[in-house]
Write a protein that holds these residues in place. Structure first.
Motif, short mmCIF file in Angstrom:
data_model
loop_
_atom_site.label_atom_id
_atom_site.label_comp_id
_atom_site.label_asym_id
_atom_site.label_seq_id
_atom_site.Cartn_x
_atom_site.Cartn_y
_atom_site.Cartn_z
N PRO A 92 -7.04 58.64 -47.05
CA PRO A 92 -6.83 59.09 -48.50
C PRO A 92 -5.48 59.80 -48.68
N ALA A 93 -5.31 60.68 -47.57
CA ALA A 93 -4.29 61.41 -47.42
C ALA A 93 -2.94 60.65 -47.42
N VAL A 94 -2.81 59.41 -46.85
CA VAL A 94 -1.60 58.62 -46.72
C VAL A 94 -1.49 57.72 -48.00
N ALA A 131 1.17 60.40 -40.21
CA ALA A 131 0.25 60.31 -41.57
C ALA A 131 1.12 61.56 -42.27
N LYS A 132 1.68 62.81 -41.74
CA LYS A 132 2.39 63.77 -42.30
C LYS A 132 3.25 63.56 -43.03
N TYR A 133 4.01 62.34 -42.62
CA TYR A 133 5.47 62.02 -43.21
C TYR A 133 5.33 60.44 -43.97
N ALA A 134 4.19 60.23 -44.07
CA ALA A 134 3.82 58.73 -44.74
C ALA A 134 4.52 58.47 -45.76
N LYS A 135 5.05 59.57 -46.74
CA LYS A 135 5.79 59.15 -47.87
C LYS A 135 7.31 58.91 -47.75
N LEU A 136 7.65 58.64 -46.50
CA LEU A 136 8.96 58.07 -46.27
C LEU A 136 8.94 56.97 -45.37
N SER A 137 7.75 56.70 -44.62
CA SER A 137 7.73 55.41 -43.94
C SER A 137 6.21 55.36 -43.49
N LEU A 138 5.81 54.11 -43.79
CA LEU A 138 4.51 53.74 -43.53
C LEU A 138 3.94 53.88 -42.11
N PRO A 139 2.58 54.34 -41.50
CA PRO A 139 2.56 54.49 -40.26
C PRO A 139 2.47 53.09 -39.59
N ILE A 140 2.37 53.19 -38.23
CA ILE A 140 2.26 51.67 -37.65
C ILE A 140 0.82 51.55 -37.30
#
Length: 414
Positions: free
Chosen positions: A349-351, A332-341
């Motif tokens: 909302p943060a994602v 979730a913290k790095y979801a701007k680069l790769s969407l979570p599984i």
């Protein structure tokens, strides 16, 4: 007095020795990652640093190679014993081959069913082959169609294209109006990137790579995909440099304002919208790659997993590291680069913040991903396919002849 000093000296030496011993007591594990798309090298280093703070007894030695070198590095290291890798990043297309050579540990027992249920099936399928689970999915990825809203608007186009034919029609309007010389850019270099673009198109045309359980590259969908690729070059709609481009070249061309449309992975969305590294920030729109009829979408399974090598001497520590960086909070913290599984992340909302249109596209694309052929000889098949696709794009072969040649070669694979 001298005796007292000697005693103090001995104590401080012992203390230093104790510190050194505790520092060297950390178990070292070696992990192999790639340098392009999805998470950046800096982000993986940051995740690892956070992991090590929580696990001071584990030291992770990171190595990064280009995607194109990843497969051969993993295969070459299998005889390296304790000097080999413990954790490796692997592509969705390698489990069949890796199973044949027994390169990765089966981690089925490490992932409880309740945990599996929380993960997208498309992501989980990436790491499962013939009932064995070879790792944890980590990068849930597919290719999307990006377009430049300002360019479309300037050309008088009010609706995003709903089919590939409309993409071509829009590209022609944009070219004819002199807005950009080559409206389309792709990653068509003789590499896996080309197979991913081609698979996306085959998927959108409703095709697959098997007919009656046999590999088949001459299906109507396959030929339609290839004809579209070639005609887009012939009509001057696709940048001819696409034939040498990888994903990063596509991102740079689009971010530089040299294209109206581009096909690329998730990671481009936030980078192309970042004014620090893009001239088109704010004008970037994303949609599922379309198909041959309105309401249809195409997608390739570009997901990747993290596995423990068969030769790893530290599987427990390797699994702790894999569990941490694939966990929901870290993703979730790095979801701007790769969407979570993780399914639950998509209502977080943060994602979604700032990338709502990406999440919307993902909700369609992630459910229609076509897998590239699952064969233990994938690397050989892919090389053959790349060569014949390139021959068509270079004008040296017709789509029919090229695909017949691929079929012939595929029939000899085990």
């Amino acid at each position: 007095m001298r005796h007292h000093n000697t005693h103090r000296l001995r104590l401080s030496l012992l203390a230093m020795l104790a510190v050194c011993t505790s520092a060297t007591a950390a178990t070292q594990i070696n992990a192999l990652f790639m340098t392009q798309a999805a998470y950046s090298e800096n982000d993986i280093r940051a995740m690892t640093s956070d992991f090590q703070k929580q696990h001071p007894d584990i030291h992770v030695n990171l190595e990064f190679v280009p995607y194109e070198a990843l497969h051969d590095k993993i295969v070459a290291a299998r005889g390296a014993g304790t000097n080999g890798y413990d954790v490796v990043l692997f592509d969705a297309i390698w489990p069949a081959e890796f199973t044949r050579f027994n390169l990765l540990q089966d981690v089925s027992a490490r992932i409880p069913d309740a945990e599996r249920e929380k993960i997208f099936p498309g992501a989980m399928n990436t790491v499962v082959y013939k009932g064995k689970t070879l790792g944890m999915p980590w990068i849930l990825d597919t290719k999307y169609l990006y377009y430049n809203k300002a360019m479309l608007s300037k050309a008088g186009i009010t609706q995003p294209p709903a089919t590939w034919q409309q993409v071509m029609d829009d590209a022609k309007i944009i070219k004819d109006k002199g807005i950009v010389k080559y409206p389309l850019v792709w990653s068509w270099s003789q590499s896996e990137a080309l197979v991913c673009d081609y698979t996306t198109l085959v998927s959108g045309f409703g095709g697959s790579f098997y007919h009656n359980d046999k590999l088949d590259f001459s299906s109507p969908a396959s030929l339609a995909a290839l004809k579209l690729m070639k005609s887009s070059l012939d009509e001057g709609l696709t940048n001819p440099a696409s034939r040498e481009y990888l994903e990063e070249d596509v991102r740079k061309a689009f971010s530089n304002g040299d294209a109206a449309f581009a096909l690329n992975w998730t990671y481009m969305y936030n980078m192309a919208n970042d004014p620090k590294q893009s001239k088109v920030a704010g004008d970037v729109a994303i949609m599922p790659a379309p198909g041959d009829a309105p309401g249809k979408a195409g997608a390739v399974n570009g997901s990747m997993g993290l596995g423990i090598t068969q030769g790893s001497q530290h599987p427990e520590q390797a699994w702790q590291f894999i569990s941490y960086i694939t966990s929901q909070p870290v993703q979730a913290k790095y979801a701007k680069l790769s969407l979570p599984i993780w399914k639950a992340s998509y209502t977080d909302p943060a994602v979604a913040q700032g990338q709502e249109s990406l999440i919307k596209a993902a909700n369609t694309s992630l459910n229609v991903m076509l897998s590239r052929p699952e064969t233990a000889d994938y690397s050989r098949l892919s090389n053959t396919l790349q060569q014949h696709l390139q021959a068509v794009l270079q004008g040296k072969a017709t789509p029919q002849d090229a695909m017949k040649a691929v079929d012939k070669s595929a029939a000899r694979l085990r």
